[in-house]
Design a protein around this motif. Structure first.
Motif, mmCIF file in Angstrom:
data_model
loop_
_atom_site.group_PDB
_atom_site.id
_atom_site.type_symbol
_atom_site.label_atom_id
_atom_site.label_comp_id
_atom_site.label_asym_id
_atom_site.label_seq_id
_atom_site.Cartn_x
_atom_site.Cartn_y
_atom_site.Cartn_z
ATOM 1 N N TYR A 1 0.696 -1.410 0.031
ATOM 2 C CA TYR A 1 -0.120 -0.013 0.050
ATOM 3 C C TYR A 1 0.851 1.280 -0.111
ATOM 4 O O TYR A 1 1.285 1.815 0.804
ATOM 5 C CB TYR A 1 -1.055 -0.256 1.104
ATOM 6 N N TRP A 2 1.262 1.892 -1.159
ATOM 7 C CA TRP A 2 2.016 2.730 -1.358
ATOM 8 C C TRP A 2 2.011 3.343 -2.861
ATOM 9 O O TRP A 2 1.605 2.265 -3.462
ATOM 10 C CB TRP A 2 3.440 2.825 -0.845
ATOM 11 N N HIS A 3 2.347 4.503 -3.008
ATOM 12 C CA HIS A 3 2.441 4.916 -4.582
ATOM 13 C C HIS A 3 3.629 6.003 -4.575
ATOM 14 O O HIS A 3 3.752 6.754 -3.662
ATOM 15 C CB HIS A 3 0.973 5.447 -5.163
ATOM 16 N N SER A 4 4.154 6.142 -5.800
ATOM 17 C CA SER A 4 5.084 7.163 -6.094
ATOM 18 C C SER A 4 4.276 8.449 -6.493
ATOM 19 O O SER A 4 3.482 8.415 -7.015
ATOM 20 C CB SER A 4 5.975 6.710 -7.350
ATOM 21 N N LEU A 5 4.983 9.610 -6.001
ATOM 22 C CA LEU A 5 4.675 10.915 -6.437
ATOM 23 C C LEU A 5 5.536 11.599 -7.488
ATOM 24 O O LEU A 5 6.734 11.076 -7.450
ATOM 25 C CB LEU A 5 4.815 11.762 -5.144
ATOM 26 N N GLU A 6 5.169 12.536 -8.258
ATOM 27 C CA GLU A 6 5.821 13.091 -9.174
ATOM 28 C C GLU A 6 7.008 13.943 -8.707
ATOM 29 O O GLU A 6 7.976 14.211 -9.303
ATOM 30 C CB GLU A 6 4.858 14.473 -9.804
ATOM 31 N N ILE B 1 7.703 8.789 -2.161
ATOM 32 C CA ILE B 1 6.873 7.670 -2.215
ATOM 33 C C ILE B 1 5.803 7.963 -1.207
ATOM 34 O O ILE B 1 6.313 8.237 0.008
ATOM 35 C CB ILE B 1 7.465 6.263 -2.135
ATOM 36 N N GLN B 2 4.484 7.726 -1.199
ATOM 37 C CA GLN B 2 3.508 8.065 -0.190
ATOM 38 C C GLN B 2 3.003 6.573 0.337
ATOM 39 O O GLN B 2 2.619 5.718 -0.500
ATOM 40 C CB GLN B 2 2.515 8.671 -0.859
ATOM 41 N N CYS B 3 3.312 6.409 1.565
ATOM 42 C CA CYS B 3 2.747 5.288 2.302
ATOM 43 C C CYS B 3 1.152 5.539 2.378
ATOM 44 O O CYS B 3 0.576 6.487 2.656
ATOM 45 C CB CYS B 3 2.954 5.083 3.681
ATOM 46 N N ASP B 4 0.260 4.368 1.901
ATOM 47 C CA ASP B 4 -1.027 4.621 1.886
ATOM 48 C C ASP B 4 -1.959 3.432 3.015
ATOM 49 O O ASP B 4 -3.060 3.515 2.729
ATOM 50 C CB ASP B 4 -1.575 4.198 0.564
ATOM 51 N N VAL B 5 -1.128 3.206 3.778
ATOM 52 C CA VAL B 5 -1.770 2.394 4.800
ATOM 53 C C VAL B 5 -2.874 3.175 5.766
ATOM 54 O O VAL B 5 -3.778 2.633 6.124
ATOM 55 C CB VAL B 5 -0.779 1.780 5.735
#
Length: 364
Positions: free
Chosen positions: A17-22, A26-30
């Motif tokens: 649960y994470w995604h890359s930012l521009e 990287i953002q943790c999405d938990v």
């Protein structure tokens, strides 16, 4: 690997649960905190970090200690009463509660805190060998070590051991579903019923917790109970307690047990006074008046407020003196006098673990 389960803890366990930012972070999405990390940085929880361009879990297979507790200590009064539960936690937390009573673990940023090691299979075997009916993720919030808790729960399920989450419920939608699908029971810490309390004292937000509670009630089969620690002058007003109990009845129903626990000065709230027993009794009476069938007092000696009573005829169903059980007037989960079905997960007879608390050392 053995039976698909790791036999030694990894230094960095990959997460989903994470995604890359521009901007390269990287953002943790938990959880709703949404920590945005550069290489080598840790989230506020301490145990989720960026490593080699992904978010990893650094506490997989590591614990701050293991202990056998009564299930009522979680607290769960309607889930296998009287039985022992193997309890453990790791380090870190995704909230920053100034009153934290496990701050030495939840606020730790030292890996030395995680001196004990146990991979999922070991924990499941330990629970089985010690006669525990369930295994609890507690002491710090298990949502931050979601992957470790999931694998432990899977291993426990293979041994017929149930899994219990003790959590503040501060988690995002997708990981929430992934986490709770492996849990059999939960106690959710509803810290207050105002956004200002969550923001000022916990560094979080109330709404995601309410969403977790509604999710558990309406979209899962997880048995859950609620705990609210009452802090004098902060979250114990009649107005707030009435509003909270009204919300519970409207959105969760009358059968979800609630525990009102006493605060004692700790960590960054040493200047506050202990919670008077009368405050807990007042809160319990408000809950009952609003229609909640099972309301309890906690962290005080109160046999009346700690025991379970039939909501239909008023008979004493499960007598509790602290964590020691006495009278048992249930038959097949029903009051043995009027036959009214009681909400919970009950067996024909209660366990006999009592109030014992026994530390457990895992074999290396």
């Amino acid at each position: 690997m053995m039976n698909g389960i790791r036999q030694s803890p990894p230094d960095y366990f990959p997460t989903e649960y994470w995604h890359s930012l521009e901007d390269g972070r990287i953002q943790c999405d938990v959880c709703p905190r949404a920590c945005k990390l550069r290489e080598g940085q840790q989230g506020l929880c301490f145990v989720r970090a960026r490593h080699q361009d992904q978010i990893v879990l650094t506490s997989y297979g590591r614990s701050s200690g293991f202990c056998i507790d009564p299930i009522e200590k979680k607290p769960l009064n309607h889930f296998l009463p009287g039985t022992p539960v193997l309890s453990f936690g790791t380090a870190g937390c995704n909230l920053a509660c100034k009153f934290c009573q496990n701050w030495d673990m939840s606020k730790s940023r030292e890996m030395d805190t995680l001196a004990d090691q146990a991979v999922p299979g070991q924990l499941a075997q330990a629970a089985l060998a010690t006669g525990c009916r369930s295994l609890a993720f507690t002491y710090n919030d298990p949502v931050i070590f979601l992957e470790y808790a999931r694998d432990v729960a899977l291993a426990a399920r293979e041994q017929g051991i149930r899994s219990v989450a003790v959590s503040a419920g501060y988690i995002c939608e997708a990981p929430r579903e992934a986490f709770f699908q492996y849990m059999d029971a939960a106690n959710i810490d509803l810290k207050a019923f105002t956004e200002s309390f969550y923001k000022k004292i916990c560094g979080g937000s109330l709404q995601p917790v309410l969403e977790t509670l509604k999710y558990l009630k309406h979209e899962t089969e997880v048995w859950f109970e609620i705990t609210t620690l009452l802090i004098p002058g902060e979250n114990d007003s009649d107005h707030e307690l009435n509003s909270m109990c009204e919300w519970i009845v409207e959105h969760l129903g009358v059968d979800v047990p609630i525990h009102f626990s006493a605060f004692h000065p700790d960590w960054k709230m040493m200047e506050h006074s202990h919670t008077p027993a009368d405050t807990l009794t007042r809160a319990r009476n408000i809950a009952i008046k609003k229609g909640i069938r099972y309301a309890y007092t906690g962290n005080v000696h109160d046999s009346q407020g700690g025991s379970t009573w039939c909501h239909n005829c008023g008979q004493l169903l499960i007598e509790r003196d602290w964590y020691q059980m006495g009278v048992w007037n249930l038959k097949s989960g029903c009051c043995n006098r009027c036959g009214e079905k009681q909400a919970g997960v009950f067996e024909e007879l209660p366990g006999d673990w009592g109030s014992k608390r026994i530390p457990v050392r895992m074999k290396s």
